[in-house]
Design a protein around this motif. Structure first.
Motif, PDB file in Angstrom:
ATOM      1  N   TRP A 115       0.709  -1.224   0.161  1.00 30.66           N
ATOM      2  CA  TRP A 115       0.099  -0.036  -0.013  1.00 30.66           C
ATOM      3  C   TRP A 115       0.976   1.346  -0.145  1.00 30.66           C
ATOM      4  O   TRP A 115       0.814   2.266  -0.756  1.00 30.66           O
ATOM      5  CB  TRP A 115      -0.962   0.048   1.334  1.00 30.66           C
ATOM      6  N   PHE A 116       1.759   1.315   0.772  1.00 28.68           N
ATOM      7  CA  PHE A 116       2.630   2.590   1.157  1.00 28.68           C
ATOM      8  C   PHE A 116       3.627   2.790  -0.254  1.00 28.68           C
ATOM      9  O   PHE A 116       3.879   3.748  -0.436  1.00 28.68           O
ATOM     10  CB  PHE A 116       3.633   2.416   2.285  1.00 28.68           C
ATOM     11  N   GLU A 117       3.671   1.588  -1.037  1.00 29.69           N
ATOM     12  CA  GLU A 117       4.569   1.675  -1.927  1.00 29.69           C
ATOM     13  C   GLU A 117       3.806   1.968  -3.395  1.00 29.69           C
ATOM     14  O   GLU A 117       4.371   2.136  -4.440  1.00 29.69           O
ATOM     15  CB  GLU A 117       5.458   0.597  -2.308  1.00 29.69           C
ATOM     16  N   GLY A 118       2.425   2.030  -3.195  1.00 26.33           N
ATOM     17  CA  GLY A 118       1.520   2.284  -4.267  1.00 26.33           C
ATOM     18  C   GLY A 118       1.506   1.071  -5.266  1.00 26.33           C
ATOM     19  O   GLY A 118       0.980   1.321  -6.354  1.00 26.33           O
ATOM     20  N   LYS A 119       1.600   0.007  -4.803  1.00 25.96           N
ATOM     21  CA  LYS A 119       1.530  -1.297  -5.738  1.00 25.96           C
ATOM     22  C   LYS A 119       0.184  -1.781  -5.691  1.00 25.96           C
ATOM     23  O   LYS A 119      -0.100  -2.937  -5.197  1.00 25.96           O
ATOM     24  CB  LYS A 119       2.451  -2.258  -5.060  1.00 25.96           C
ATOM     25  N   PHE A 120      -0.943  -1.003  -5.986  1.00 29.24           N
ATOM     26  CA  PHE A 120      -2.081  -1.306  -5.978  1.00 29.24           C
ATOM     27  C   PHE A 120      -2.610  -2.482  -6.743  1.00 29.24           C
ATOM     28  O   PHE A 120      -3.450  -3.386  -6.370  1.00 29.24           O
ATOM     29  CB  PHE A 120      -3.013  -0.075  -6.194  1.00 29.24           C
ATOM     30  N   ASP A 121      -2.098  -2.484  -8.113  1.00 28.83           N
ATOM     31  CA  ASP A 121      -2.213  -3.753  -8.989  1.00 28.83           C
ATOM     32  C   ASP A 121      -1.835  -5.020  -8.382  1.00 28.83           C
ATOM     33  O   ASP A 121      -2.355  -6.194  -8.377  1.00 28.83           O
ATOM     34  CB  ASP A 121      -1.938  -3.532 -10.311  1.00 28.83           C
ATOM     35  N   GLU A 122      -0.696  -4.856  -7.594  1.00 26.50           N
ATOM     36  CA  GLU A 122      -0.152  -6.087  -6.959  1.00 26.50           C
ATOM     37  C   GLU A 122      -0.948  -6.803  -5.641  1.00 26.50           C
ATOM     38  O   GLU A 122      -1.046  -7.701  -5.350  1.00 26.50           O
ATOM     39  CB  GLU A 122       1.195  -5.844  -6.424  1.00 26.50           C
ATOM     40  N   ILE A 123      -1.648  -5.677  -5.038  1.00 28.46           N
ATOM     41  CA  ILE A 123      -2.506  -6.099  -4.078  1.00 28.46           C
ATOM     42  C   ILE A 123      -3.734  -6.761  -4.584  1.00 28.46           C
ATOM     43  O   ILE A 123      -4.059  -7.727  -4.136  1.00 28.46           O
ATOM     44  CB  ILE A 123      -3.109  -4.774  -3.036  1.00 28.46           C
ATOM     45  N   ASP A 124      -4.327  -6.253  -5.639  1.00 28.80           N
ATOM     46  CA  ASP A 124      -5.371  -6.824  -6.293  1.00 28.80           C
ATOM     47  C   ASP A 124      -5.110  -8.295  -6.575  1.00 28.80           C
ATOM     48  O   ASP A 124      -5.943  -9.224  -6.664  1.00 28.80           O
ATOM     49  CB  ASP A 124      -5.957  -6.250  -7.504  1.00 28.80           C
ATOM     50  N   GLN A 125      -4.026  -8.260  -7.207  1.00 27.47           N
ATOM     51  CA  GLN A 125      -3.399  -9.910  -7.752  1.00 27.47           C
ATOM     52  C   GLN A 125      -3.153 -10.509  -6.711  1.00 27.47           C
ATOM     53  O   GLN A 125      -3.631 -11.779  -6.556  1.00 27.47           O
ATOM     54  CB  GLN A 125      -2.212  -9.605  -8.657  1.00 27.47           C
ATOM     55  N   LEU A 126      -2.493 -10.088  -5.501  1.00 29.60           N
ATOM     56  CA  LEU A 126      -2.421 -10.977  -4.444  1.00 29.60           C
ATOM     57  C   LEU A 126      -3.818 -11.849  -3.912  1.00 29.60           C
ATOM     58  O   LEU A 126      -3.634 -12.767  -3.612  1.00 29.60           O
ATOM     59  CB  LEU A 126      -1.613 -10.136  -3.293  1.00 29.60           C
ATOM     60  N   LEU A 127      -4.565 -10.831  -3.595  1.00 31.50           N
ATOM     61  CA  LEU A 127      -5.903 -11.282  -2.877  1.00 31.50           C
ATOM     62  C   LEU A 127      -6.378 -12.204  -3.965  1.00 31.50           C
ATOM     63  O   LEU A 127      -7.151 -13.201  -3.470  1.00 31.50           O
ATOM     64  CB  LEU A 127      -6.771 -10.106  -2.801  1.00 31.50           C
ATOM     65  N   ALA A 128      -6.473 -11.943  -5.300  1.00 30.97           N
ATOM     66  CA  ALA A 128      -7.287 -12.709  -6.331  1.00 30.97           C
ATOM     67  C   ALA A 128      -6.160 -14.277  -6.351  1.00 30.97           C
ATOM     68  O   ALA A 128      -7.129 -15.215  -6.190  1.00 30.97           O
ATOM     69  CB  ALA A 128      -7.020 -12.246  -7.615  1.00 30.97           C
ATOM     70  N   LEU A 215      -9.035   7.269  -0.362  1.00 32.98           N
ATOM     71  CA  LEU A 215      -8.970   5.768  -0.096  1.00 32.98           C
ATOM     72  C   LEU A 215      -9.335   5.160  -1.350  1.00 32.98           C
ATOM     73  O   LEU A 215      -8.900   4.206  -2.147  1.00 32.98           O
ATOM     74  CB  LEU A 215      -9.605   5.214   1.213  1.00 32.98           C
ATOM     75  N   VAL A 216     -10.756   5.424  -1.725  1.00 29.49           N
ATOM     76  CA  VAL A 216     -11.398   4.814  -2.893  1.00 29.49           C
ATOM     77  C   VAL A 216     -11.040   5.426  -4.221  1.00 29.49           C
ATOM     78  O   VAL A 216     -10.686   4.374  -4.975  1.00 29.49           O
ATOM     79  CB  VAL A 216     -12.968   5.171  -2.684  1.00 29.49           C
ATOM     80  N   GLY A 217     -10.545   6.501  -4.303  1.00 33.49           N
ATOM     81  CA  GLY A 217     -10.348   7.052  -5.636  1.00 33.49           C
ATOM     82  C   GLY A 217      -8.767   6.555  -6.021  1.00 33.49           C
ATOM     83  O   GLY A 217      -8.445   6.386  -7.220  1.00 33.49           O
ATOM     84  N   LYS A 218      -7.962   6.362  -5.004  1.00 27.01           N
ATOM     85  CA  LYS A 218      -6.520   5.982  -5.483  1.00 27.01           C
ATOM     86  C   LYS A 218      -6.233   4.518  -4.839  1.00 27.01           C
ATOM     87  O   LYS A 218      -5.053   4.103  -5.155  1.00 27.01           O
ATOM     88  CB  LYS A 218      -5.637   6.939  -4.509  1.00 27.01           C
ATOM     89  N   GLY A 219      -6.881   4.097  -4.048  1.00 28.32           N
ATOM     90  CA  GLY A 219      -6.474   2.644  -3.493  1.00 28.32           C
ATOM     91  C   GLY A 219      -7.061   1.482  -4.321  1.00 28.32           C
ATOM     92  O   GLY A 219      -7.485   1.633  -5.436  1.00 28.32           O
ATOM     93  N   PRO A 220      -6.408   0.265  -3.979  1.00 30.65           N
ATOM     94  CA  PRO A 220      -6.699  -0.699  -4.853  1.00 30.65           C
ATOM     95  C   PRO A 220      -8.276  -1.158  -4.911  1.00 30.65           C
ATOM     96  O   PRO A 220      -8.888  -1.108  -3.801  1.00 30.65           O
ATOM     97  CB  PRO A 220      -6.009  -1.901  -4.220  1.00 30.65           C
ATOM     98  N   HIS A 221      -8.955  -1.647  -6.088  1.00 32.59           N
ATOM     99  CA  HIS A 221     -10.145  -1.935  -6.005  1.00 32.59           C
ATOM    100  C   HIS A 221     -10.488  -3.054  -5.162  1.00 32.59           C
ATOM    101  O   HIS A 221     -11.832  -3.046  -4.559  1.00 32.59           O
ATOM    102  CB  HIS A 221     -10.460  -2.512  -7.597  1.00 32.59           C
TER     103      HIS A 221
END
Length: 274
Positions: A115-128, A215-221
Motif C-alpha cells: 500500500w505504502f509503495e503504491g503497488k495497488f495492482d499487486e494487492i489486487d493480484q495477491l488477493l485474487a 482511499l477509494v479514488g486511489k486505493g486498490p479496487h
C-alpha cells in the motif's frame, strides 16, 4: 467515485462539532422525530483534546456504550468524560476494518508495505491469487452482527428503555460497522423503515467523504469493500435477521427479549410526542 451517499443527501447537515471525532452525530432521520440531544453515535473517544472533552461534557452525556473488544479498549482507551456515570462494554467482535482479523495474517502482512509503495495492482493480484474476496468477507461479517451477538444487542435495547440512561453515546472504532448495525436496529425499533435505517448508515460516508475520496479514488479496487459504508452490507445483516427469524419484530420480541411494552418505553424516551 464509488462512494454511496444517503438519499436526499442535500438535506444531511455534515459537521464535526467535536474536535478529533470524524463520525460523531445524532441519528439521521427523514423527519424531526427523535428528541435532540438524547442519543449520539460516534467513532472511538481516545486521544481527545481538553476542548473536545469539555464539548462532550457540555452535552451532559450520562451513558457511554462501547461496542469494541476489551483488546481495543486497552489499546485505545476512551477519554474520561466528567458527566458520564455509566460505562457499558458490549463487545461485538473485533474491528471489521482490521484486515489482520479478516484474512490470513501472512496475506495481510504483505498488503501494508504494498500500500505504502503504491503497488495497488499487486494487492489486487495477491488477493485474487489467494481467493480472498473482501466483499463477501464483509457481507458475512455483517450477517454475524445479526446472528452471533444477540445478548449484546438485547442489552443495548434494554438500556434504551431506562430514561435515566440519557443522554447516551454509543460507538465502536470508526462508528460505522458495529455502531451502524446497532443504529439500524434502534431505528427499526422506533418504527422507522429499513430505507430510513440504510439512509442513516450511509450518512457515515458524507461525514468521512474527504478521507474516502482518497482511499477509494486511489486505493486498490479489491480493498474498496472495507472503506466506507456500503448498502449491501447493512442490508445483508437485516436480511439475515429475516432469514433466521422470519421478521424483525420476531427477532426483537423472541430473540432479543424486548416486549411490546418495552418498545413503547424506548419510543417514549427517544421520540418527540406529537
Amino acid at each position: 467515485m464509488d462512494i454511496d451517499l444517503p438519499s436526499e443527501c442535500k438535506d444531511v447537515t455534515v459537521g464535526h462539532p467535536i474536535d478529533g471525532l470524524e463520525n460523531f452525530r445524532e441519528l439521521t432521520t427523514p423527519d424531526a422525530g427523535i428528541k435532540p440531544g438524547v442519543l449520539f453515535r460516534s467513532d472511538q473517544l481516545d486521544g481527545l483534546s481538553d476542548a473536545a472533552i469539555a464539548e462532550l461534557n457540555g452535552l451532559a452525556i450520562e451513558t457511554i456504550v462501547d461496542l469494541r473488544t476489551p483488546e481495543e479498549l486497552k489499546t485505545y482507551p476512551n477519554a474520561q468524560i466528567p458527566s458520564v456515570d455509566f460505562n457499558v462494554n458490549l463487545p461485538i467482535g473485533s474491528d471489521p476494518a482490521d484486515i489482520a482479523k479478516i484474512m490470513p495474517i501472512e496475506i495481510a502482512s504483505q498488503i501494508r508495505p504494498m500500500w505504502f509503495e503504491g503497488k495497488f495492482d499487486e494487492i489486487d493480484q495477491l488477493l485474487a491469487d489467494h481467493d480472498v474476496d473482501l466483499r463477501q468477507i464483509r457481507i458475512d461479517r455483517y450477517r454475524d452482527f445479526a446472528t452471533k451477538f444477540d445478548p449484546q444487542v438485547s442489552r443495548f435495547l434494554h438500556l434504551l428503555t431506562d430514561a435515566n440512561n440519557f443522554p447516551m453515546l454509543f460507538h465502536c472504532a470508526g462508528g460505522k460497522d458495529r455502531t451502524g448495525y446497532m443504529a439500524a436496529v434502534t431505528m427499526l425499533t422506533l418504527g422507522y423503515s429499513e430505507e430510513d435505517a440504510v439512509r442513516d448508515y450511509l450518512t457515515t460516508n458524507a461525514f468521512t467523504y474527504d478521507e474516502l475520496e482518497q482511499l477509494v479514488g486511489k486505493g486498490p479496487h479489491s480493498l474498496r469493500p472495507a472503506f466506507g459504508a456500503h448498502p449491501e452490507q447493512i442490508k445483508a445483516s437485516l436480511q439475515a435477521v429475516k432469514d433466521a427469524h422470519g421478521s424483525l419484530d420476531t427477532y426483537r420480541r423472541d430473540i432479543l427479549g424486548i416486549s411490546d411494552e418495552e418498545v413503547e418505553s424506548i419510543r417514549q424516551n427517544l421520540l418527540l410526542q406529537n
